[in-house]
Design an enzyme around this catalytic site. Structure first.
Site, mmCIF file in Angstrom:
data_model
loop_
_atom_site.group_PDB
_atom_site.id
_atom_site.type_symbol
_atom_site.label_atom_id
_atom_site.label_comp_id
_atom_site.label_asym_id
_atom_site.label_seq_id
_atom_site.Cartn_x
_atom_site.Cartn_y
_atom_site.Cartn_z
ATOM 1 N N ALA A 121 0.943 -1.264 -0.146
ATOM 2 C CA ALA A 121 -0.022 -0.136 0.422
ATOM 3 C C ALA A 121 0.402 1.171 -0.025
ATOM 4 O O ALA A 121 -0.183 2.652 0.338
ATOM 5 C CB ALA A 121 -1.269 0.209 1.031
ATOM 6 N N SER A 122 2.077 1.424 -0.212
ATOM 7 C CA SER A 122 3.330 2.043 -0.238
ATOM 8 C C SER A 122 3.002 3.195 0.650
ATOM 9 O O SER A 122 3.585 2.862 2.277
ATOM 10 C CB SER A 122 2.731 2.979 -1.558
ATOM 11 O OG SER A 122 2.795 1.969 -2.997
ATOM 12 N N HIS A 123 2.820 4.590 0.310
ATOM 13 C CA HIS A 123 2.303 5.704 1.262
ATOM 14 C C HIS A 123 1.433 5.036 2.464
ATOM 15 O O HIS A 123 0.954 6.366 3.439
ATOM 16 C CB HIS A 123 2.694 6.844 0.665
ATOM 17 C CG HIS A 123 1.728 7.172 -0.986
ATOM 18 N ND1 HIS A 123 1.529 6.347 -1.458
ATOM 19 C CD2 HIS A 123 0.555 7.608 0.045
ATOM 20 C CE1 HIS A 123 0.882 6.505 -2.211
ATOM 21 N NE2 HIS A 123 0.159 7.574 -0.900
#
Length: 171
Positions: A123-125
């Site tokens: 979900a990256s960031h």
């Protein structure tokens, strides 16, 4: 008063979780991990993998090949393995990365291994309660229109998650 507000908040959350479906956008799925078709969970991941197997154009691999990576977020490895199981049952060769790795390693692996598809569970960031699912084509770029719309449409045609075939024949 506060108990009533808690009940209202819970009802709002349930209605949101079970209204609609997570849709592909910005190269994949992203959302809070929780039950319901509008959240990230095993059922949604199975439907996404089922849709990918049926809607993403492949080059010339027989069987088509997908490399799957995952980060260290909660349930990322599980979602990667669920994806591999669905793709393998659909006739794909599914390769799961050996451990949690950063997203650029997956993009490199797609090109280096000359696969038809890449999936990165991350979900990256986004906040820690979220997880996501990024999809890469064989040339290493993230999917874009009209492919992502095709995947989203195919997800609506997917059978219930418990009826989607899986296989342990992945690498």
């Amino acid at each position: 008063q506060s108990a009533r507000r808690g009940d209202d908040d819970a009802l709002t959350e349930l209605q949101d979780a079970f209204t609609g479906m997570l849709r592909f956008g910005t190269a994949g799925l992203r959302g809070r991990m929780a039950p319901g078709p509008n959240r990230m969970n095993s059922a949604v991941v199975r439907k996404a993998a089922w849709a990918l197997a049926r809607s993403v154009p492949t080059e010339s691999s027989v069987p088509p090949v997908c490399v799957i990576g995952y980060d260290s977020r909660y349930r990322s490895r599980h979602f990667a393995e669920e994806s591999a199981a669905v793709l393998a049952a659909a006739g794909w060769r599914a390769l799961v990365m050996p451990r949690a790795l950063p997203t650029p390693i997956l993009a490199f692996a797609v090109r280096h291994l000359q696969t038809d598809l890449g999936i990165m569970v991350t979900a990256s960031h986004n906040p820690p309660r979220d997880n996501g699912y990024k999809v890469y084509l064989g040339d290493g770029r993230q999917i874009i229109e009209p492919i992502d719309s095709g995947v989203a449409d195919a997800m609506t045609q997917a059978p219930p998650a418990r009826e989607i075939a899986t296989s342990r024949e992945w690498e």
